[in-house]
Design an enzyme around this catalytic site. Structure first.
Site, PDB file in Angstrom:
ATOM      1  N   ARG A 250      44.650  40.927  74.018  1.00 44.37           N
ATOM      2  CA  ARG A 250      45.591  39.850  73.710  1.00 44.37           C
ATOM      3  C   ARG A 250      46.622  40.319  72.676  1.00 44.37           C
ATOM      4  NH1 ARG A 250      41.313  34.881  73.165  1.00 44.37           N
ATOM      5  NH2 ARG A 250      40.018  36.514  72.272  1.00 44.37           N
TER       6      ARG A 250
ATOM      7  N   LEU B 274      35.586  35.974  61.033  1.00 40.30           N
ATOM      8  CA  LEU B 274      35.140  37.289  61.522  1.00 40.30           C
ATOM      9  C   LEU B 274      36.281  38.067  62.157  1.00 40.30           C
ATOM     10  CD1 LEU B 274      34.928  37.222  64.876  1.00 40.30           C
ATOM     11  CD2 LEU B 274      32.845  35.985  64.412  1.00 40.30           C
ATOM     12  N   ARG B 275      36.138  39.385  62.136  1.00 42.80           N
ATOM     13  CA  ARG B 275      37.091  40.260  62.820  1.00 42.80           C
ATOM     14  C   ARG B 275      36.439  40.776  64.083  1.00 42.80           C
ATOM     15  NH1 ARG B 275      36.949  44.703  58.543  1.00 42.80           N
ATOM     16  NH2 ARG B 275      34.852  43.863  58.610  1.00 42.80           N
TER      17      ARG B 275
ATOM     18  N   CYS C 131      44.700  36.268  67.273  1.00 43.16           N
ATOM     19  CA  CYS C 131      44.830  35.287  66.200  1.00 43.16           C
ATOM     20  C   CYS C 131      46.055  35.408  65.299  1.00 43.16           C
ATOM     21  CB  CYS C 131      43.552  35.252  65.394  1.00 43.16           C
ATOM     22  SG  CYS C 131      42.249  34.481  66.389  1.00 43.16           S
TER      23      CYS C 131
END
Ligand SMILES: NC(=O)C1=CN([C@@H]2O[C@H](COP(=O)(O)OP(=O)(O)OC[C@H]3O[C@@H](n4cnc5c(N)ncnc54)[C@H](O)[C@@H]3O)[C@@H](O)[C@H]2O)C=CC1
Ligand SMILES: O=C(O)[C@H]1O[C@H](OP(=O)(O)OP(=O)(O)OC[C@H]2O[C@@H](n3ccc(=O)[nH]c3=O)[C@H](O)[C@@H]2O)[C@H](O)[C@@H](O)[C@@H]1O
EC number: 1.1.1.22
Length: 442
Positions: free
Chosen positions: A327, A153-154, A260
């Site tokens: 992040r 998932l995004r 990620c």
């Protein structure tokens, strides 16, 4: 099916909520009491479009529960999903301490046979290791099967992706366990790709590394476009129409951030290094990504003799639109540089400002809307392509800024439209627009 999800971050909370939406009874465990209190009242601790509504509905229908208590959360459960973080260690490798702790928590509490499903992104071999950690620490005599089920998932589109993914990858050495996980996911109606555990673990890293490669590739093309007078948007469009290439992930800009791509690309370089393979291509991808932010800053520094005392409006802080996640956001490096250069930075982001305050230079001044950021500014920097910025009338820059110089790190505007305004507009990989009517700039 009775399912427990451990870790309620971007992946765990979305996974738990969506599994409850398709009819399973789901308990989510997190060690953070504040988060759990919030979630029990149907409030998501993260900004994710559509998540609050779905949580509230399933809590009300008694399919979704939250606890900090592992014993309570694992009681009578048949399937446990691990969705805790695997952040980057100093050497770039993945920190597996949270996953290990969950393994020990499972071992201490399960009282019946279970399937443990790893959603967290973990290096190849981790599932074999975690199975051993659990088996070594088991308090009761139960059978533990392990399944690798990486997540694709995004953020910002997580609910949509959970119901509309291209595939669900299930890696298992035990056919029964693989079939049960396939069965759990059936209501999503997404094709299931079954494979062995190590291949499933590798698919996740390879997929993220490939997407990151696409971004760095188009960014290099973009840098060349600037020098040869081509337009990267037209180039990406023309390339993307070839089905073998595809049009997605060819948006040039100030590079990829987020929780990620940066960590997973570095982890894959480490995974390769551990077996004495030098992943040169991926090292290049990482290097190019770092360069993109410098390229924007170099352009800015070339344009202005000094930034000392200049008001810089920063539009967008999150690593991408539709999330409050900071992040590895490009804004962290860029605002730090601006402050070092003595600029007076006024920043605005539609949802990420609270999280930004925790990681961004304390001298940055936060404002509550775009116009306030632009008011009397000498230059505007667009760092995240929120619709709110893309939909902005170009005239807003002209009306509010002291001098309307725009550096757009995300190619939000069509230079052809910008040409109609009294602004100076620099974007990535496309010709700059320098309106001759601008006076006294620099
Ligand atoms: N963020 C994303 O979009 C995606 C993340 N992933 C992977 O999924 C994993 C999770 O990522 P995020 O959700 O972003 O992490 P996150 O850092 O947002 O959330 C992790 C959660 O786990 C909790 N936790 C830690 N130890 C625990 C324990 N022993 N018991 C219960 N809860 C515990 C933390 O309090 C935190 O709420 C990572 O491996 C990541 O690489 C995969 C695909 C997408
Ligand atoms: O493993 C993960 O955590 C997830 O990482 C990414 O998802 P995410 O980081 O949420 O966001 P993306 O939409 O992929 O964007 C990542 C970064 O790349 C940048 N990007 C993306 C696309 C593009 O064309 N150009 C570009 O610079 C974005 O601005 C952003 O900073 C992947 O898209 C997901 O499939 C994966 O599950």
């Amino acid at each position: 099916m009775k399912i427990t999800v451990v870790g309620t971050g971007y992946v765990g909370l979305v996974t738990g909520t969506c599994l409850s939406e398709i009819g399973h009874t789901v308990t989510c465990i997190d060690i953070d009491q504040d988060k759990v209190n919030k979630m029990r009242s149907g409030q998501s601790p993260i900004y994710e479009p559509g998540l609050d509504e779905l949580m509230k509905k399933n809590i009300q229908e008694k399919r979704l529960f939250f606890t900090t208590n592992h014993k309570e959360g694992f009681s009578g459960v048949e399937v446990i999903y691990i969705a805790v973080g695997t952040p980057e260690k100093e050497d770039g490798s993945a920190n597996l301490s949270f996953v290990e702790q969950v393994g020990k928590d499972i071992a201490a509490n399960v009282e019946r046979d279970v399937i443990v499903v790893t959603k967290s992104t973990v290096p190849v071999g981790t599932n074999d290791w975690i199975k051993k950690v659990i088996e070594r620490n088991l308090v009761h005599n139960v059978k533990v099967d392990i399944v690798s089920n990486p997540e694709f998932l995004r953020e910002g589109a997580a609910i949509y992706d959970s119901f509309n993914g291209d595939r669900i990858v299930v890696g298992a050495d035990n056919e029964d366990a693989a079939n049960r996980i396939e069965e759990i996911n059936k209501p999503f109606g997404i094709p299931v790709f079954k494979t062995d555990i190590r291949s499933a673990e590798m698919i996740k890293y390879a997929a993220n590394a490939f997407l990151a490669t696409k971004i760095s590739f188009i960014n290099e093309i973009s840098n060349i476009c600037e020098k040869v007078g081509a337009n990267v948007e037209a180039v990406a469009n023309g390339m993307g129409q070839d089905n073998r290439i595809g049009s997605q992930f060819l948006n040039a800009g100030i590079g990829y951030g987020g929780s990620c791509f940066p960590k997973d690309t570095k982890a894959l370089v480490q995974i390769a290094g551990n077996v004495e393979y030098d992943f040169e291509l991926l090292k290049g991808v990482i290097h190019v990504n770092r360069k993109q932010q410098e390229i924007l800053l170099n352009k800015l520094n070339e344009r202005f003799e000094s930034l000392e005392g200049k008001k810089v409006a920063v539009l967008g802080l999150a690593f991408k639109p539709n999330t409050d996640d900071m992040r590895e956001a490009a804004s962290i490096v860029i605002t730090k540089h601006l402050i070092e250069k003595g600029a007076n930075v006024a920043a605005y982001d539609p949802v990420a400002m609270e999280n930004a305050k925790k990681v961004i230079d304390s001298k940055v001044h936060y404002v509550s809307n775009t116009t306030e950021a632009l008011k009397d500014a000498d230059v505007a920097l667009i760092l995240t392509e929120w619709n709110e910025f893309k939909d902005l009338e170009i005239g807003t820059f002209e009306e509010n800024m002291k001098q309307s110089v725009i550096f757009d790190g995300r190619n939000c505007y069509d230079p052809k439209i910008v040409e109609n305004y009294h602004v100076e507009y620099h974007s990535m990989g496309r010709p700059s627009v320098k309106n001759s009517k601008l006076v006294n700039v620099g």
